[in-house]
Enzyme design. Structure first.
Site, PDB file in Angstrom:
ATOM      1  N   HIS A  29       0.831  -1.144   0.003  1.00  0.00           N
ATOM      2  CA  HIS A  29       0.072  -0.040   0.180  1.00  0.00           C
ATOM      3  C   HIS A  29       0.914   1.163   0.052  1.00  0.00           C
ATOM      4  CE1 HIS A  29      -2.708   2.927   1.886  1.00  0.00           C
ATOM      5  NE2 HIS A  29      -3.639   2.038   1.707  1.00  0.00           N
ATOM      6  N   ASP A  58       3.182  -4.507   7.918  1.00  0.00           N
ATOM      7  CA  ASP A  58       1.591  -3.695   7.953  1.00  0.00           C
ATOM      8  C   ASP A  58       0.671  -4.547   8.138  1.00  0.00           C
ATOM      9  OD1 ASP A  58      -0.450  -2.573   6.949  1.00  0.00           O
ATOM     10  OD2 ASP A  58       0.180  -1.701   5.170  1.00  0.00           O
ATOM     11  N   GLN A  64      -4.785  -5.103   6.973  1.00  0.00           N
ATOM     12  CA  GLN A  64      -5.600  -6.040   6.553  1.00  0.00           C
ATOM     13  C   GLN A  64      -5.725  -7.476   7.167  1.00  0.00           C
ATOM     14  OE1 GLN A  64      -7.859  -5.112   4.508  1.00  0.00           O
ATOM     15  NE2 GLN A  64      -7.009  -3.460   4.022  1.00  0.00           N
ATOM     16  N   LYS A  73     -10.476  -0.958  10.557  1.00  0.00           N
ATOM     17  CA  LYS A  73     -10.617  -1.980   9.900  1.00  0.00           C
ATOM     18  C   LYS A  73     -10.789  -3.315  10.582  1.00  0.00           C
ATOM     19  CE  LYS A  73      -7.209  -0.125   6.452  1.00  0.00           C
ATOM     20  NZ  LYS A  73      -8.020   0.101   5.339  1.00  0.00           N
ATOM     21  N   CYS A 104      -4.822   2.492  -3.685  1.00  0.00           N
ATOM     22  CA  CYS A 104      -3.567   2.726  -3.121  1.00  0.00           C
ATOM     23  C   CYS A 104      -2.244   2.113  -3.187  1.00  0.00           C
ATOM     24  CB  CYS A 104      -3.875   3.430  -1.708  1.00  0.00           C
ATOM     25  SG  CYS A 104      -4.849   4.333  -1.133  1.00  0.00           S
TER      26      CYS A 104
HETATM   27  N1  PMP Z   1      -1.818  -0.632   4.682  1.00  0.00           N
HETATM   28  C1  PMP Z   1      -2.897  -1.529   3.940  1.00  0.00           C
HETATM   29  C2  PMP Z   1      -2.387  -2.813   3.481  1.00  0.00           C
HETATM   30  C3  PMP Z   1      -4.017  -1.158   4.051  1.00  0.00           C
HETATM   31  O1  PMP Z   1      -5.146  -1.851   3.580  1.00  0.00           O
HETATM   32  C4  PMP Z   1      -4.414   0.296   4.635  1.00  0.00           C
HETATM   33  C5  PMP Z   1      -5.419   0.964   4.407  1.00  0.00           C
HETATM   34  N2  PMP Z   1      -6.394   0.983   3.181  1.00  0.00           N
HETATM   35  C6  PMP Z   1      -3.342   0.969   5.167  1.00  0.00           C
HETATM   36  C7  PMP Z   1      -2.176   0.496   5.210  1.00  0.00           C
HETATM   37  C8  PMP Z   1      -3.583   2.371   5.770  1.00  0.00           C
HETATM   38  O2  PMP Z   1      -4.405   2.348   6.802  1.00  0.00           O
HETATM   39  P1  PMP Z   1      -4.996   3.696   7.459  1.00  0.00           P
HETATM   40  O3  PMP Z   1      -5.422   4.413   6.510  1.00  0.00           O
HETATM   41  O4  PMP Z   1      -6.065   2.939   8.386  1.00  0.00           O
HETATM   42  O5  PMP Z   1      -3.874   4.311   8.084  1.00  0.00           O
END
Ligand code: PMP
Length: 406
Positions: free
Chosen positions: A123, A200, A203, A226, A364
């Site tokens: 991401h 990270d 998910q 999430k 993203c």
């Molecule tokens: N990493 C991953 C794999 C994600 O799916 C997301 C959220 N789409 C993020 C990071 C960022 O998370 P947040 O917007 O809650 O900081």
């Protein structure tokens, strides 16, 4: 073999009984954020109606109650991820904030010509902070390639790992393809060359039992929103020895031991990394989500969602012109796909007319989309309240909108 009653679960989410565009809502954008069980939203109201106060600073009763409840969440989260100490759990704004904290603080220890490794599956929030850090410190960023299934190439990873590698960062589960990465194995490989590992976990937390000590990771980033918790709150797990070694990310109240105009000394963990008034109600209400998840059982959730993955993969494969991206053998219940000749946005817009919420676009993960050679995908990401009937509704919806767009 489901050991929970899905109807009972769904009833705990008021939003799931609403209609969108005159149709029952079919919410399949859980990768972006999940809905919230009433137990969690009740906890927010309860906090404001009974104990609203600032934490860690008042002698008065309400402040002590708020502090106690705040620290209860820290302990629950520690137990949930099996960290050794509660002080290894730092509250942050979420995964992005957790990664930026490490990228900045760890970055202060990084020297020119050091190397950082990330993966093709990342991401933007696990790419950009490392690019910024490497630029600031004159370090080099390397990327683990993947195969066409969305599985990382561990042989290539092995060759990227050298004595120059100081840190490896990758996700536990890909938000764009659903790939579940072999965290334990990849962490062991990194440790063999003396590199730290940051995962990270945005998910993975809603879908898997995560055990940071078994995985042996050095840092693990989490977003509450999430995993059926509030927005604007998350956590950074870090091994105590690392968190003690790193300089604080932000200065302010709460993170100090003593301040004079000449010199400040910092507070002990976890406060050293928690400058300012935190997201108190978010932290306190997050405990309700954790209790709620644990009452269902993470293993039960993983098991049920695996059934959704199997059912959905089969059902979607039969749709005309379908390409499913991401066919890793270890995968979460997420369907990222394209329909031949159609733009993802057009498909998503028409599905919305039928009450079906999916996400379209690059998720993203622009470098990953470039690797797949697509501008974007349609993504249906399951939560534990989704059902096989809803997957049937998605398939029926696709079978309806595809001829309209062709
Ligand atoms: N990493 C991953 C794999 C994600 O799916 C997301 C959220 N789409 C993020 C990071 C960022 O998370 P947040 O917007 O809650 O900081």
């Amino acid at each position: 073999t489901i050991s929970f009653d899905i109807n009972d679960i769904r009833k705990q989410f008021p939003v799931l009984s609403r209609e969108v565009n005159g149709k029952p809502l079919v919410y399949m954008d859980n990768g972006a954020t999940t809905h919230k069980p009433k137990a969690m939203t009740d906890a927010i109201t309860d906090y404001y109606e009974r104990i609203n106060s600032n934490v860690h600073r008042g002698v008065h009763h309400l402040s002590q109650q708020a502090t106690d409840a705040f620290e209860v969440t820290r302990e629950k989260l520690r137990a949930h991820i099996n960290a050794e100490h509660a002080r290894e759990v730092i509250f942050t704004k979420g995964t992005t904030d957790s990664i930026n904290t490490v990228a900045w603080s760890f970055g202060e220890l990084v020297k020119p010509r050091d190397e950082v490794i990330i993966s093709t599956l990342e991401h933007h929030s696990n790419i950009v902070p490392w690019q910024m850090m490497c630029e600031r410190k004159g370090a080099t960023l390397k990327v683990i390639p993947m195969d066409d299934r969305g599985v990382l190439d561990l042989e290539a990873y092995q060759t990227l790992l050298t004595e120059k590698t100081v840190l490896v960062a990758f996700n536990h589960i890909s938000n764009a393809l659903g790939t579940i990465n072999p965290v334990k194995k990849m962490t062991k490989m990194a440790h063999e060359v003396g590199a730290a590992v940051m995962i990270d976990g945005a998910q993975s937390m809603p879908h898997l039992k995560v055990d940071v000590r078994d995985l042996d990771v050095d840092f693990y980033a989490i977003s509450a929103h999430k995993m059926y918790g509030p927005t604007g709150i998350g956590a950074l797990y870090g091994k105590e020895e690392w968190l003690n070694k790193l300089p604080p990310y932000q200065g302010g109240g709460e993170m100090i031991a003593t301040v004079t105009f000449e010199k400040t000394t910092y507070a002990d963990l976890p406060h050293k990394f928690e400058a300012g008034t935190p997201h108190i109600e978010g932290v306190i209400a997050w405990a309700a989500s954790l209790d709620w998840l644990n009452a269902i059982g993470m293993e039960n959730i993983t098991h049920y969602e695996a059934e959704l993955l199997e059912y959905g993969t089969k059902a979607l494969s039969e749709v005309d012109g379908m390409t499913i991206h991401g066919t890793a053998p270890q995968k979460s219940a997420l369907f990222s796909f394209n329909i031949e000749g159609l733009h993802p946005y057009d498909v998503g817009t028409l599905l919305d007319q039928l009450g079906i919420a999916v996400r379209t676009g690059h998720h993203c993960t622009q470098p990953l989309m470039n690797r797949l050679n697509v501008p974007g995908t349609i993504r249906a990401s399951m939560g534990l309240y989704n059902t096989k009937e809803e997957i049937d509704t998605l398939v029926a919806g696709l079978n309806r909108v595809i001829p309209m767009l062709k």
